[in-house]
Design a protein around this motif. Sequence first.
Motif, mmCIF file in Angstrom:
data_model
loop_
_atom_site.group_PDB
_atom_site.id
_atom_site.type_symbol
_atom_site.label_atom_id
_atom_site.label_comp_id
_atom_site.label_asym_id
_atom_site.label_seq_id
_atom_site.Cartn_x
_atom_site.Cartn_y
_atom_site.Cartn_z
ATOM 1 N N MET A 145 -5.946 14.092 3.538
ATOM 2 C CA MET A 145 -5.206 13.982 2.799
ATOM 3 C C MET A 145 -4.039 12.438 2.591
ATOM 4 O O MET A 145 -4.508 11.830 3.329
ATOM 5 C CB MET A 145 -3.744 14.518 3.540
ATOM 6 C CG MET A 145 -3.289 16.184 3.713
ATOM 7 S SD MET A 145 -2.400 16.876 4.589
ATOM 8 C CE MET A 145 -1.204 16.998 3.381
ATOM 9 N N THR A 181 -1.654 9.427 2.009
ATOM 10 C CA THR A 181 -0.867 9.178 2.106
ATOM 11 C C THR A 181 0.069 8.728 1.516
ATOM 12 O O THR A 181 -0.182 8.150 0.301
ATOM 13 C CB THR A 181 -0.703 7.853 2.968
ATOM 14 O OG1 THR A 181 -1.410 8.184 4.251
ATOM 15 C CG2 THR A 181 0.231 7.612 3.880
ATOM 16 N N GLU A 182 1.367 9.457 2.019
ATOM 17 C CA GLU A 182 2.823 9.445 0.432
ATOM 18 C C GLU A 182 3.408 8.494 0.685
ATOM 19 O O GLU A 182 4.054 9.065 1.918
ATOM 20 C CB GLU A 182 2.361 10.976 -0.301
ATOM 21 C CG GLU A 182 1.887 11.664 -1.020
ATOM 22 C CD GLU A 182 2.117 12.842 -1.758
ATOM 23 O OE1 GLU A 182 3.424 13.284 -1.347
ATOM 24 O OE2 GLU A 182 1.601 13.196 -1.663
ATOM 25 N N ILE A 219 6.368 15.901 8.285
ATOM 26 C CA ILE A 219 6.774 16.476 7.044
ATOM 27 C C ILE A 219 7.486 17.519 6.824
ATOM 28 O O ILE A 219 7.099 18.072 6.041
ATOM 29 C CB ILE A 219 5.661 15.556 5.191
ATOM 30 C CG1 ILE A 219 4.752 14.783 5.692
ATOM 31 C CG2 ILE A 219 5.865 15.780 4.397
ATOM 32 C CD1 ILE A 219 5.252 13.763 5.344
ATOM 33 N N HIS A 241 9.410 18.878 3.451
ATOM 34 C CA HIS A 241 8.665 18.767 2.273
ATOM 35 C C HIS A 241 8.155 20.276 2.525
ATOM 36 O O HIS A 241 7.557 20.973 3.274
ATOM 37 C CB HIS A 241 7.835 18.046 2.034
ATOM 38 C CG HIS A 241 8.924 16.827 2.248
ATOM 39 N ND1 HIS A 241 9.391 16.183 1.244
ATOM 40 C CD2 HIS A 241 8.831 15.210 2.058
ATOM 41 C CE1 HIS A 241 10.635 14.824 1.793
ATOM 42 N NE2 HIS A 241 9.801 14.508 1.781
ATOM 43 N N SER A 257 2.363 22.990 1.335
ATOM 44 C CA SER A 257 1.408 21.255 0.257
ATOM 45 C C SER A 257 0.973 20.603 0.612
ATOM 46 O O SER A 257 0.361 20.389 0.761
ATOM 47 C CB SER A 257 1.673 22.368 -1.149
ATOM 48 O OG SER A 257 2.603 21.590 -1.197
ATOM 49 N N LYS A 258 2.748 20.345 1.014
ATOM 50 C CA LYS A 258 2.476 18.585 1.788
ATOM 51 C C LYS A 258 2.532 18.374 3.074
ATOM 52 O O LYS A 258 2.030 17.176 3.508
ATOM 53 C CB LYS A 258 3.944 17.882 1.278
ATOM 54 C CG LYS A 258 3.800 17.606 -0.464
ATOM 55 C CD LYS A 258 4.751 16.778 -1.008
ATOM 56 C CE LYS A 258 4.970 16.752 -2.468
ATOM 57 N NZ LYS A 258 3.746 15.744 -2.670
ATOM 58 N N GLN A 259 2.689 19.414 3.769
ATOM 59 C CA GLN A 259 2.129 19.323 5.183
ATOM 60 C C GLN A 259 0.806 19.249 6.692
ATOM 61 O O GLN A 259 0.340 20.249 5.463
ATOM 62 C CB GLN A 259 3.682 20.298 6.116
ATOM 63 C CG GLN A 259 4.709 20.339 5.528
ATOM 64 C CD GLN A 259 5.880 21.071 6.642
ATOM 65 O OE1 GLN A 259 5.034 21.334 7.878
ATOM 66 N NE2 GLN A 259 6.689 21.143 6.212
ATOM 67 N N ARG A 298 -5.338 19.114 6.290
ATOM 68 C CA ARG A 298 -5.268 20.393 6.654
ATOM 69 C C ARG A 298 -5.823 20.950 7.045
ATOM 70 O O ARG A 298 -7.296 21.168 7.379
ATOM 71 C CB ARG A 298 -5.072 20.528 5.003
ATOM 72 C CG ARG A 298 -3.634 19.643 3.840
ATOM 73 C CD ARG A 298 -3.890 20.554 2.440
ATOM 74 N NE ARG A 298 -2.672 19.744 1.926
ATOM 75 C CZ ARG A 298 -2.723 19.231 0.934
ATOM 76 N NH1 ARG A 298 -3.841 18.373 0.705
ATOM 77 N NH2 ARG A 298 -1.393 18.757 0.409
#
Length: 302
Positions: free
Chosen positions: A99, A101-102, A145, A148, A151-153, A302
């Motif tokens: 993933m 990184t955000e 996360i 949130h 889908s972002k985890q 993921r």
Amino acid sequence: MPAALVPRLDDRPATLTGSFVEQPCHPHVAHREILLDGARWLPEPDGLPRLRMVADTIARTVPLVRTALARRGIVRLDFDRCPSTTEFLALGAALGAVMETEINAELRPYVERRAVLNLRHDQPGTTRYDLALIAANHLNLHTEIAVHPLSKQPRLIALMCVEPPERDRGGQTVFVPMAAVKAKLSALELDVLAATNCHDFPTGPPMFSRRDGLPVFCFRDFGAEVLRWRYTGSAEAVGSETVRGAIQDLLDAMYDPAAMFGVHWTAGTVVIFDNWAFFHGRSRIRPVPGGRKRHFKQLKLR
């Protein structure tokens, strides 16, 4: 329950809303201070799966890593040398989808290859939750996360130790099995948490759900901040005090000293764990003047 079937609480109207604010008398507050503000490292359990790895032949041992993760949800890998960022990414890609990184602009200089986050102790302390990753503060227990959308985890998180903290000077990554937390909560409390999420993040998953036969919590300890919650179940059977009580008991179970353990880091150690199976956090860093600076690399899968 597959992740796609976890209820979307934002699709249901809230029947109750309220807030939770911790008080000094709450048991978890005292336990958190002892466990996360103390200097001495917690024990590493004898049963923690450990594999000796050769950085030049990572691919050959990936099946063993998969087996350990399937059985225990966590594995420690002791490499003969510290893997490079490229090798660390290759290990992650062999185990799942890497993933990106955000993060906010202030943390972007800490990101390599859009996915690897360097966790270096660069600040003495901060009151900001997002900057605590690079500060000396302890990190409260959480799932990654947590508030949130799914889908972002990440499902898996890999932590690689580049420069370990000084032994018994804090900076230790700590874990609490979700199964142990679930065992301390009543059936009613689990049902309440399964219909409750964070009011400020309505698209986030419920605080508790069952996925693929696992008891999964999506929750972080807000500490002294106000946790505003929304409940979508039957308000006739459950009142605000019941919701607040369930959140309080969840926090008390998370900080039960009997359930928490730590990792004894050395350079080149990688720990991979299931974000559906463990809460994690970090004890406060107490650097030695002129000593080494704690440095880890983090990868989400993921």
